[in-house]
Design a protein around this motif. Structure first.
Motif, PDB file in Angstrom:
ATOM      1  N   GLY A  69       0.822  -1.207   0.000  1.00 55.54           N
ATOM      2  CA  GLY A  69       0.000   0.000   0.000  1.00 55.54           C
ATOM      3  C   GLY A  69       0.853   1.253   0.000  1.00 55.54           C
ATOM      4  O   GLY A  69       0.559   2.220  -0.714  1.00 55.54           O
ATOM      5  N   ALA A  70       1.927   1.247   0.782  1.00 60.14           N
ATOM      6  CA  ALA A  70       2.817   2.411   0.828  1.00 60.14           C
ATOM      7  C   ALA A  70       3.500   2.632  -0.512  1.00 60.14           C
ATOM      8  O   ALA A  70       3.632   3.773  -0.971  1.00 60.14           O
ATOM      9  CB  ALA A  70       3.862   2.232   1.929  1.00 60.14           C
ATOM     10  N   ILE A  71       3.924   1.559  -1.163  1.00 60.89           N
ATOM     11  CA  ILE A  71       4.562   1.684  -2.473  1.00 60.89           C
ATOM     12  C   ILE A  71       3.584   2.290  -3.474  1.00 60.89           C
ATOM     13  O   ILE A  71       3.930   3.203  -4.228  1.00 60.89           O
ATOM     14  CB  ILE A  71       5.100   0.324  -2.957  1.00 60.89           C
ATOM     15  N   ALA A  72       2.350   1.795  -3.457  1.00 64.64           N
ATOM     16  CA  ALA A  72       1.344   2.309  -4.387  1.00 64.64           C
ATOM     17  C   ALA A  72       1.039   3.777  -4.116  1.00 64.64           C
ATOM     18  O   ALA A  72       0.965   4.592  -5.049  1.00 64.64           O
ATOM     19  CB  ALA A  72       0.069   1.478  -4.290  1.00 64.64           C
ATOM     20  N   VAL A  73       0.886   4.136  -2.849  1.00 65.44           N
ATOM     21  CA  VAL A  73       0.541   5.523  -2.510  1.00 65.44           C
ATOM     22  C   VAL A  73       1.714   6.460  -2.790  1.00 65.44           C
ATOM     23  O   VAL A  73       1.518   7.572  -3.293  1.00 65.44           O
ATOM     24  CB  VAL A  73       0.066   5.618  -1.037  1.00 65.44           C
ATOM     25  N   VAL A  74       2.938   6.032  -2.503  1.00 65.09           N
ATOM     26  CA  VAL A  74       4.103   6.879  -2.780  1.00 65.09           C
ATOM     27  C   VAL A  74       4.259   7.081  -4.292  1.00 65.09           C
ATOM     28  O   VAL A  74       4.524   8.195  -4.748  1.00 65.09           O
ATOM     29  CB  VAL A  74       5.390   6.284  -2.159  1.00 65.09           C
ATOM     30  N   ALA A  75       4.064   6.030  -5.071  1.00 67.10           N
ATOM     31  CA  ALA A  75       4.178   6.159  -6.532  1.00 67.10           C
ATOM     32  C   ALA A  75       3.097   7.086  -7.079  1.00 67.10           C
ATOM     33  O   ALA A  75       3.380   7.981  -7.890  1.00 67.10           O
ATOM     34  CB  ALA A  75       4.082   4.786  -7.191  1.00 67.10           C
ATOM     35  N   LEU A  76       1.873   6.881  -6.642  1.00 74.80           N
ATOM     36  CA  LEU A  76       0.772   7.741  -7.103  1.00 74.80           C
ATOM     37  C   LEU A  76       0.965   9.176  -6.598  1.00 74.80           C
ATOM     38  O   LEU A  76       0.768  10.131  -7.340  1.00 74.80           O
ATOM     39  CB  LEU A  76      -0.559   7.187  -6.609  1.00 74.80           C
ATOM     40  N   GLY A  77       1.377   9.305  -5.346  1.00 74.92           N
ATOM     41  CA  GLY A  77       1.613  10.627  -4.782  1.00 74.92           C
ATOM     42  C   GLY A  77       2.729  11.374  -5.485  1.00 74.92           C
ATOM     43  O   GLY A  77       2.661  12.598  -5.654  1.00 74.92           O
ATOM     44  N   GLU A  78       3.748  10.649  -5.925  1.00 74.46           N
ATOM     45  CA  GLU A  78       4.848  11.286  -6.664  1.00 74.46           C
ATOM     46  C   GLU A  78       4.350  11.850  -7.983  1.00 74.46           C
ATOM     47  O   GLU A  78       4.703  12.968  -8.367  1.00 74.46           O
ATOM     48  CB  GLU A  78       5.972  10.273  -6.903  1.00 74.46           C
ATOM     49  N   MET A  79       3.510  11.083  -8.681  1.00 75.60           N
ATOM     50  CA  MET A  79       2.963  11.577  -9.956  1.00 75.60           C
ATOM     51  C   MET A  79       2.112  12.822  -9.729  1.00 75.60           C
ATOM     52  O   MET A  79       2.235  13.802 -10.475  1.00 75.60           O
ATOM     53  CB  MET A  79       2.140  10.484 -10.633  1.00 75.60           C
ATOM     54  N   ILE A  80       1.284  12.804  -8.704  1.00 73.42           N
ATOM     55  CA  ILE A  80       0.437  13.967  -8.411  1.00 73.42           C
ATOM     56  C   ILE A  80       1.290  15.141  -7.972  1.00 73.42           C
ATOM     57  O   ILE A  80       1.081  16.276  -8.411  1.00 73.42           O
ATOM     58  CB  ILE A  80      -0.615  13.600  -7.345  1.00 73.42           C
ATOM     59  N   TYR A  81       2.270  14.888  -7.117  1.00 80.00           N
ATOM     60  CA  TYR A  81       3.149  15.945  -6.627  1.00 80.00           C
ATOM     61  C   TYR A  81       3.892  16.628  -7.779  1.00 80.00           C
ATOM     62  O   TYR A  81       3.967  17.850  -7.840  1.00 80.00           O
ATOM     63  CB  TYR A  81       4.149  15.377  -5.617  1.00 80.00           C
ATOM     64  N   MET A  82       4.408  15.818  -8.708  1.00 83.04           N
ATOM     65  CA  MET A  82       5.151  16.409  -9.825  1.00 83.04           C
ATOM     66  C   MET A  82       4.228  17.146 -10.793  1.00 83.04           C
ATOM     67  O   MET A  82       4.627  18.147 -11.383  1.00 83.04           O
ATOM     68  CB  MET A  82       5.951  15.328 -10.563  1.00 83.04           C
ATOM     69  N   SER A  83       3.000  16.677 -10.955  1.00 80.64           N
ATOM     70  CA  SER A  83       2.085  17.400 -11.849  1.00 80.64           C
ATOM     71  C   SER A  83       1.652  18.725 -11.224  1.00 80.64           C
ATOM     72  O   SER A  83       1.481  19.709 -11.931  1.00 80.64           O
ATOM     73  CB  SER A  83       0.870  16.537 -12.188  1.00 80.64           C
ATOM     74  N   VAL A  84       1.499  18.761  -9.914  1.00 82.39           N
ATOM     75  CA  VAL A  84       1.147  20.010  -9.228  1.00 82.39           C
ATOM     76  C   VAL A  84       2.319  20.984  -9.266  1.00 82.39           C
ATOM     77  O   VAL A  84       2.132  22.178  -9.460  1.00 82.39           O
ATOM     78  CB  VAL A  84       0.703  19.726  -7.773  1.00 82.39           C
ATOM     79  N   ARG A  85       3.525  20.462  -9.110  1.00 83.14           N
ATOM     80  CA  ARG A  85       4.715  21.316  -9.142  1.00 83.14           C
ATOM     81  C   ARG A  85       5.110  21.706 -10.558  1.00 83.14           C
ATOM     82  O   ARG A  85       6.061  22.441 -10.752  1.00 83.14           O
ATOM     83  CB  ARG A  85       5.884  20.614  -8.471  1.00 83.14           C
ATOM     84  N   GLY A  86       4.438  21.196 -11.545  1.00 86.18           N
ATOM     85  CA  GLY A  86       4.741  21.553 -12.929  1.00 86.18           C
ATOM     86  C   GLY A  86       5.827  20.709 -13.553  1.00 86.18           C
ATOM     87  O   GLY A  86       6.354  21.064 -14.586  1.00 86.18           O
ATOM     88  N   GLY A  87       6.178  19.607 -12.927  1.00 89.54           N
ATOM     89  CA  GLY A  87       7.168  18.705 -13.505  1.00 89.54           C
ATOM     90  C   GLY A  87       8.589  19.223 -13.452  1.00 89.54           C
ATOM     91  O   GLY A  87       9.450  18.756 -14.164  1.00 89.54           O
ATOM     92  N   LYS A  88       8.855  20.198 -12.589  1.00 92.74           N
ATOM     93  CA  LYS A  88      10.192  20.761 -12.470  1.00 92.74           C
ATOM     94  C   LYS A  88      11.039  19.823 -11.645  1.00 92.74           C
ATOM     95  O   LYS A  88      10.890  19.719 -10.439  1.00 92.74           O
ATOM     96  CB  LYS A  88      10.154  22.126 -11.816  1.00 92.74           C
ATOM     97  N   LYS A  89      11.950  19.122 -12.285  1.00 98.33           N
ATOM     98  CA  LYS A  89      12.818  18.196 -11.571  1.00 98.33           C
ATOM     99  C   LYS A  89      14.082  18.912 -11.120  1.00 98.33           C
ATOM    100  O   LYS A  89      14.606  19.770 -11.801  1.00 98.33           O
ATOM    101  CB  LYS A  89      13.173  17.002 -12.451  1.00 98.33           C
ATOM    102  N   GLY A  90      14.547  18.492  -9.954  1.00 93.26           N
ATOM    103  CA  GLY A  90      15.808  19.016  -9.465  1.00 93.26           C
ATOM    104  C   GLY A  90      15.714  20.325  -8.711  1.00 93.26           C
ATOM    105  O   GLY A  90      16.703  20.855  -8.280  1.00 93.26           O
ATOM    106  N   THR A  91      14.533  20.895  -8.540  1.00 95.17           N
ATOM    107  CA  THR A  91      14.414  22.131  -7.777  1.00 95.17           C
ATOM    108  C   THR A  91      13.781  21.822  -6.446  1.00 95.17           C
ATOM    109  O   THR A  91      12.964  20.932  -6.309  1.00 95.17           O
ATOM    110  CB  THR A  91      13.542  23.161  -8.520  1.00 95.17           C
ATOM    111  N   ALA A  92      14.162  22.599  -5.454  1.00 96.79           N
ATOM    112  CA  ALA A  92      13.612  22.351  -4.117  1.00 96.79           C
ATOM    113  C   ALA A  92      12.580  23.370  -3.742  1.00 96.79           C
ATOM    114  O   ALA A  92      12.434  24.405  -4.221  1.00 96.79           O
ATOM    115  CB  ALA A  92      14.722  22.348  -3.090  1.00 96.79           C
TER     116      ALA A  92
END
Length: 92
Positions: A69-92
């Motif tokens: 469950g944690a793996i699934a939620v972290v993977a899904l959460g990462e996709m949502i997090y990156m789409s909300v952040r605009g897909g900017k990789k490497g910035t904090a």
């Protein structure tokens, strides 16, 4: 005291999930912990649903379901997090 254990378990499950998933995840540590907590709750719900929530000894099946469950939620959460952040990789 139960909330403290929930946070600790969520933290550990979130970190294991991030280690298992390929590539780099960009969500902050507090969000990884939250995702791990949600994954543990999801795993417990599935364990109750299939009837393995409480057994004698160590509940290996329940723990594996929590990790899944944690793996699934972290993977899904990462996709949502990156789409909300605009897909900017490497910035904090």
């Amino acid at each position: 005291m139960q909330w403290l254990w929930a946070i600790i378990v969520g933290f550990v499950l979130g970190l294991i999930a991030k280690a298992v998933l390929p590539g780099k995840q960009h969500q902050p540590l507090w969000l990884t912990t939250l995702f791990g907590m949600v994954g543990a709750i999801l795993g417990n719900a599935v364990a109750s649903w299939i009837g393995v929530a409480e057994t004698r000894g160590i509940d290996w099946t329940r723990h594996l379901l929590q990790l899944a469950g944690a793996i699934a939620v972290v993977a899904l959460g990462e996709m949502i997090y990156m789409s909300v952040r605009g897909g900017k990789k490497g910035t904090a």
